[in-house]
Every structure is written in structure tokens, then in C-alpha cells.
Design an enzyme around this catalytic site. Structure first.
Site, mmCIF file in Angstrom:
data_model
loop_
_atom_site.group_PDB
_atom_site.id
_atom_site.type_symbol
_atom_site.label_atom_id
_atom_site.label_comp_id
_atom_site.label_asym_id
_atom_site.label_seq_id
_atom_site.Cartn_x
_atom_site.Cartn_y
_atom_site.Cartn_z
ATOM 1 N N ARG A 163 0.836 -1.216 0.000
ATOM 2 C CA ARG A 163 0.000 0.000 0.000
ATOM 3 C C ARG A 163 0.868 1.261 0.000
ATOM 4 N NH1 ARG A 163 -4.455 0.582 4.643
ATOM 5 N NH2 ARG A 163 -2.645 1.143 5.888
ATOM 6 N N LYS A 181 -2.712 6.853 1.050
ATOM 7 C CA LYS A 181 -2.553 7.147 2.475
ATOM 8 C C LYS A 181 -1.524 8.276 2.570
ATOM 9 C CE LYS A 181 -2.263 4.772 6.922
ATOM 10 N NZ LYS A 181 -3.455 5.332 7.526
ATOM 11 N N GLU A 199 -16.217 5.953 5.058
ATOM 12 C CA GLU A 199 -15.442 5.328 6.137
ATOM 13 C C GLU A 199 -15.533 6.204 7.382
ATOM 14 O OE1 GLU A 199 -11.211 5.226 5.224
ATOM 15 O OE2 GLU A 199 -11.325 7.182 4.275
HETATM 16 N N1 PMP Z 1 -9.389 4.731 6.903
HETATM 17 C C1 PMP Z 1 -8.519 5.686 7.260
HETATM 18 C C2 PMP Z 1 -8.782 7.087 6.835
HETATM 19 C C3 PMP Z 1 -7.378 5.361 8.005
HETATM 20 O O1 PMP Z 1 -6.501 6.320 8.348
HETATM 21 C C4 PMP Z 1 -7.158 4.019 8.384
HETATM 22 C C5 PMP Z 1 -5.920 3.639 9.139
HETATM 23 N N2 PMP Z 1 -5.859 4.201 10.421
HETATM 24 C C6 PMP Z 1 -8.116 3.054 8.025
HETATM 25 C C7 PMP Z 1 -9.197 3.451 7.263
HETATM 26 C C8 PMP Z 1 -7.962 1.622 8.413
HETATM 27 O O2 PMP Z 1 -6.949 1.044 7.648
HETATM 28 P P1 PMP Z 1 -5.983 -0.091 8.262
HETATM 29 O O3 PMP Z 1 -6.864 -1.239 8.629
HETATM 30 O O4 PMP Z 1 -5.031 -0.403 7.165
HETATM 31 O O5 PMP Z 1 -5.342 0.523 9.447
#
Ligand code: PMP
Length: 284
Positions: free
Chosen positions: A50, A149, A182
């Protein structure tokens, strides 16, 4: 604390980047948050994939080979004696001029922090979270793809401010069409009619690593899991709701905008998946 900075470990007090770094001036950079469970770096490959995808999307070259990056991360974890903790891996665009042009920045900066982790209090895992719907719309994928990200979290921070103002630990963000995207730092799931649903990432979310693991674990338990666009009504009417993320793991939501979800306690599928996630994380 020892911090990895570019090519070596340095003391925390010496871990500095310039005020001219575009990561600071413009949020121009990418990062990962990764857990360490029982001395093992959780889903490290998926996180690195990622990170490299995010960097590619913003035309940032990670200034280290993947092999070296693995080595540097492991050394940082070891140097700080972390066996259960959290890694923050950051790549900034580097020092440039005061203009926006990223290509005048010649030296991308890379740093790695390995620290203990501040989880939600245990009580919240047992009782479940109360969340609100944010009025701040999630970044449109054609403006800033939420799959990147990046170091620019202002969109999420605006929604987080709404949550804090409402005395809630999290806010749910919707996209321009009104579909669930989300939470500010987590992915969203519901259970309805015995099926687990989560929005497709195209609705405006990060491709959460925990999200992927939970979908796999659900399928291994022969539970039905599917991606589907979800509306605010779907959340209000859900039998169960939970969030997934690196820091939060799997945590039940029991109230959204004053509507009680299910029985008002984390539901049976949420509880099962939380348990399976715990077992998986500690066995890998
Ligand atoms: N959405 C956002 C905006 C995030 O910053 C994160 C990570 N903190 C997630 C979803 C969850 O992703 P992950 O399971 O890879 O931590």
C-alpha cells in the site's frame, strides 16, 4: 527512543526534518501505520504494497529498496524493544522551495517510529462506541483518491473535530452521493440479515489492511461478507455495526446519531470477528 531517519538510527532529539520539507508545508508525502504483535510485524507485505502504491500515485519515489526498508523497520522495532506496539513509517517529499512543484525536492525523507500504542480503553470494546455522522463529505475520489494514504488528513480531521465536539470517539464520513465512505481513521462494517457488508473502496475509503483481514476471517468462518454501497439509513437499521483499523482492530458501534444499533451491545458477529482477529494477529 531511537528513530530511523533516512539511513540510520538516531536519538529522538536528533530526528528532525526541515521546515522547508513539502511534507510539512503541503502534506506532500505518504505513510503507514503498522502493528507489532508478539514481536512480529503484522501484515507487513500488505502495508508495504500500500505504501508503494500510495507513493506511485503521487509520483514520489521511496528512497530505499523494499528489502532495505524491511530491514530498517525491523532494526527500529528491535532498537526500541517493542514486542507489542505500533510503527509509523513516513516518507515525505523532502526539502523544496516555497512553490508547490514537488519535483524540485531532490531528497525524499524517510523516517520510522516504533512506539507503544494507545488503544481505545477496554471498556469501549465491551460496551461499544457511540458515533456520529459527519457533515464533512469525504474527499471525492477524483479530487484526492482516498486510497492514497497521504500526509494530508485535513478532510478526516474536519470530521474528527465534529466527533470531538459531539463528545463521540469517531465520526462516519459519507461521499458526495450520500453513501458511507469510512470513519475518520477506520473502515465501516454492518451486519444486516445475517450478511456482513462494507462499502467498496470506490465509495471513498482507504483500502484498510484490517478490513481485508476481517473479510478473509469472516469467509473462513463461512459467514457471508459482501461489498455494497451503504446509506445512512442502512447504518441506522443495521443489526450490528463495527469499525476496523490498525489501531482499533475490530470495535463494535452501538449508537449512531442517537439511534441504538441492535441490542445496544456489540453484536455476536462483531464479537466473533474481534476474537478471530485477536487469534489471527497473535498467531501470525
Ligand atoms: N481509513 C482511514 C482514513 C485510516 O486512516 C485508516 C488507518 N488508520 C483506516 C481506514 C484503516 O486502515 P488499516 O486497517 O489499514 O489501518
Amino acid at each position: 527512543m531511537k528513530i530511523w531517519l533516512n539511513d540510520r538510527l538516531v536519538e529522538e532529539a536528533d530526528a528532525k526534518v526541515s521546515v522547508f520539507d513539502h511534507g510539512l508545508l503541503y502534506g506532500d508525502g505518504v505513510f503507514e501505520g503498522i502493528r507489532v504483535y508478539s514481536g512480529r510485524i503484522f501484515e507487513f507485505d500488505a502495508h508495504l504494497d500500500r505504501l508503494y502504491r500510495s507513493a506511485k500515485a503521487i509520483r514520489l519515489e521511496i528512497p530505499m529498496s523494499r528489502e532495505k526498508l524491511v530491514e530498517a523497520t525491523e532494526k527500529t522495532v528491535a532498537a526500541n524493544g517493542i514486542s507489542d506496539g505500533y510503527i509509523r513509517l513516513v516518507v515525505t517529499r523532502g526539502v523544496g522551495t516555497l512553490g508547490l512543484n514537488p519535483f524540485v525536492c531532490k531528497n525524499a525523507q524517510l523516517f520510522i517510529i516504533a512506539d507503544k500504542i494507545q488503544l481505545y480503553p477496554q471498556e469501549l470494546y465491551e460496551k461499544g462506541l457511540r458515533v456520529i455522522s459527519a457533515s464533512t463529505i469525504r474527499n471525492h475520489p477524483q479530487s484526492l483518491p482516498p486510497q492514497i494514504k497521504s500526509l494530508n488528513y485535513l478532510n478526516n480531521i474536519l470530521a474528527k473535530i465534529e466527533a470531538v465536539d459531539a463528545n463521540a470517539p469517531e465520526a462516519i464520513m459519507y461521499n458526495l452521493q450520500g453513501y458511507v465512505a469510512e470513519a475518520t481513521g477506520d473502515n465501516v462494517f454492518i451486519v444486516a440479515g445475517g450478511v456482513i457488508y462494507t462499502p467498496p473502496v470506490q465509495a471513498g475509503s482507504l483500502e484498510g489492511i484490517t478490513r481485508d483481514v476481517v473479510i478473509k476471517l469472516a469467509k473462513a468462518e463461512k459467514l457471508k461478507a459482501a461489498e455494497r454501497n451503504l446509506t445512512r439509513f442502512d447504518l441506522y437499521a443495521a443489526d450490528e455495526m463495527f469499525l476496523t483499523g490498525t489501531a482499533a482492530e475490530v470495535i463494535g458501534v452501538v449508537n449512531i446519531d442517537g439511534r441504538i444499533i441492535g441490542s445496544g451491545k456489540p453484536g455476536p458477529m462483531t464479537t466473533l470477528l474481534r476474537k478471530k482477529f485477536y487469534e489471527y494477529a497473535h498467531s501470525k
